[in-house]
Design a protein around this motif. Structure first.
Motif, mmCIF file in Angstrom:
data_model
loop_
_atom_site.group_PDB
_atom_site.id
_atom_site.type_symbol
_atom_site.label_atom_id
_atom_site.label_comp_id
_atom_site.label_asym_id
_atom_site.label_seq_id
_atom_site.Cartn_x
_atom_site.Cartn_y
_atom_site.Cartn_z
ATOM 1 N N VAL A 130 0.843 -1.198 0.000
ATOM 2 C CA VAL A 130 0.000 0.000 0.000
ATOM 3 C C VAL A 130 0.879 1.249 0.000
ATOM 4 O O VAL A 130 1.781 1.369 0.827
ATOM 5 C CB VAL A 130 -0.926 0.020 1.243
ATOM 6 N N VAL A 131 0.602 2.178 -0.909
ATOM 7 C CA VAL A 131 1.265 3.483 -0.905
ATOM 8 C C VAL A 131 0.287 4.529 -0.383
ATOM 9 O O VAL A 131 -0.923 4.329 -0.403
ATOM 10 C CB VAL A 131 1.790 3.881 -2.306
ATOM 11 N N VAL A 172 -8.617 -1.540 0.581
ATOM 12 C CA VAL A 172 -7.390 -0.736 0.587
ATOM 13 C C VAL A 172 -6.241 -1.554 0.007
ATOM 14 O O VAL A 172 -5.500 -1.082 -0.845
ATOM 15 C CB VAL A 172 -7.053 -0.252 2.020
ATOM 16 N N ARG A 173 -6.113 -2.786 0.464
ATOM 17 C CA ARG A 173 -5.029 -3.638 -0.045
ATOM 18 C C ARG A 173 -5.189 -3.932 -1.527
ATOM 19 O O ARG A 173 -4.208 -3.908 -2.277
ATOM 20 C CB ARG A 173 -4.961 -4.942 0.735
ATOM 21 N N GLN A 219 -3.552 2.889 6.536
ATOM 22 C CA GLN A 219 -2.293 2.157 6.671
ATOM 23 C C GLN A 219 -2.018 1.804 8.134
ATOM 24 O O GLN A 219 -1.553 0.702 8.433
ATOM 25 C CB GLN A 219 -1.146 2.978 6.091
ATOM 26 N N ALA A 220 -2.312 2.726 9.030
ATOM 27 C CA ALA A 220 -2.126 2.455 10.464
ATOM 28 C C ALA A 220 -3.060 1.340 10.934
ATOM 29 O O ALA A 220 -2.672 0.486 11.732
ATOM 30 C CB ALA A 220 -2.354 3.726 11.276
ATOM 31 N N ASP A 269 5.207 5.185 12.081
ATOM 32 C CA ASP A 269 4.461 5.964 11.100
ATOM 33 C C ASP A 269 4.455 5.176 9.786
ATOM 34 O O ASP A 269 5.401 5.254 9.007
ATOM 35 C CB ASP A 269 5.130 7.324 10.910
ATOM 36 N N PRO A 270 3.403 4.382 9.538
ATOM 37 C CA PRO A 270 3.408 3.528 8.348
ATOM 38 C C PRO A 270 3.337 4.287 7.027
ATOM 39 O O PRO A 270 3.726 3.760 5.991
ATOM 40 C CB PRO A 270 2.171 2.644 8.528
ATOM 41 N N SER A 271 2.867 5.531 7.040
ATOM 42 C CA SER A 271 2.756 6.278 5.781
ATOM 43 C C SER A 271 4.045 7.010 5.413
ATOM 44 O O SER A 271 4.142 7.560 4.320
ATOM 45 C CB SER A 271 1.593 7.272 5.853
ATOM 46 N N CYS A 272 5.020 7.004 6.290
ATOM 47 C CA CYS A 272 6.315 7.626 6.006
ATOM 48 C C CYS A 272 7.204 6.585 5.326
ATOM 49 O O CYS A 272 7.606 5.601 5.946
ATOM 50 C CB CYS A 272 6.962 8.128 7.296
#
Length: 168
Positions: free
Chosen positions: A38-39, A57-58, A68-69, A121-124
């Motif tokens: 996932v981006v 989402v996936r 993502q979290a 932070d999964p989106s970083c």
């Protein structure tokens, strides 16, 4: 409540993690798996805290930081690692109103390993386990207590002048 509802059916972390123990190395591998699936993205006009079904989402291969979290916390929960997702209001957005989820544009996962608490932070895309994007440093976690995230660490900058030039 809504976040738990969208995680059914829960996306599976995968059989390759069978037997993994809850340590920092496992966290890193699971985080990289999520990032490969996932981006970070968002739809205009959609509230950042209104997640889609996590299986959707996936499949779409993109998700908000909150989505993502949520996925990361479900993956870690499947590995018996205590992980809780939280929306975050960046410090630049100012102070918060108690109980009002306005301005919470980021998301982190709080992981409890033995006596240690780690923020992920999964989106970083470049942050390691225990690191959060600078935009969230000192931000407020929407956890009922308005917990502040760790602030930026003080840097050490020295400047040396050796005649004709400056060197940092």
């Amino acid at each position: 409540y809504a976040a738990k509802a969208v995680s059914i059916p829960e996306p599976g972390v995968g059989l390759e993690f069978k037997g993994h123990v809850g340590d920092v190395d496992t966290l890193s591998v699971v985080l990289e798996k999520l990032r490969s699936q996932v981006v970070t993205g968002a739809l205009p006009g959609v509230h950042p805290l209104k997640p889609r079904r996590l299986t959707t989402v996936r499949k779409s291969r993109w998700g908000t930081s909150w989505e993502q979290a949520l996925i990361l916390s479900r993956y870690l929960g499947q590995l018996k690692i205590l992980a809780e997702p939280f929306p975050v209001r960046p410090a630049v957005m100012g102070s918060t109103l108690e109980g009002v989820p306005l301005g919470y544009t980021g998301a982190v996962v709080r992981v409890q390993l033995s006596e240690e608490v780690l923020w992920i932070d999964p989106s970083c895309a470049v942050c390691a386990v225990g690191e959060i994007t600078p935009a969230l440093w000192g931000g407020t976690v929407f956890d009922g207590q308005a917990t502040p995230l760790p602030p930026a660490e003080a840097g050490d900058l020295s400047i040396r002048h050796d005649g004709e030039s400056l060197a940092a």
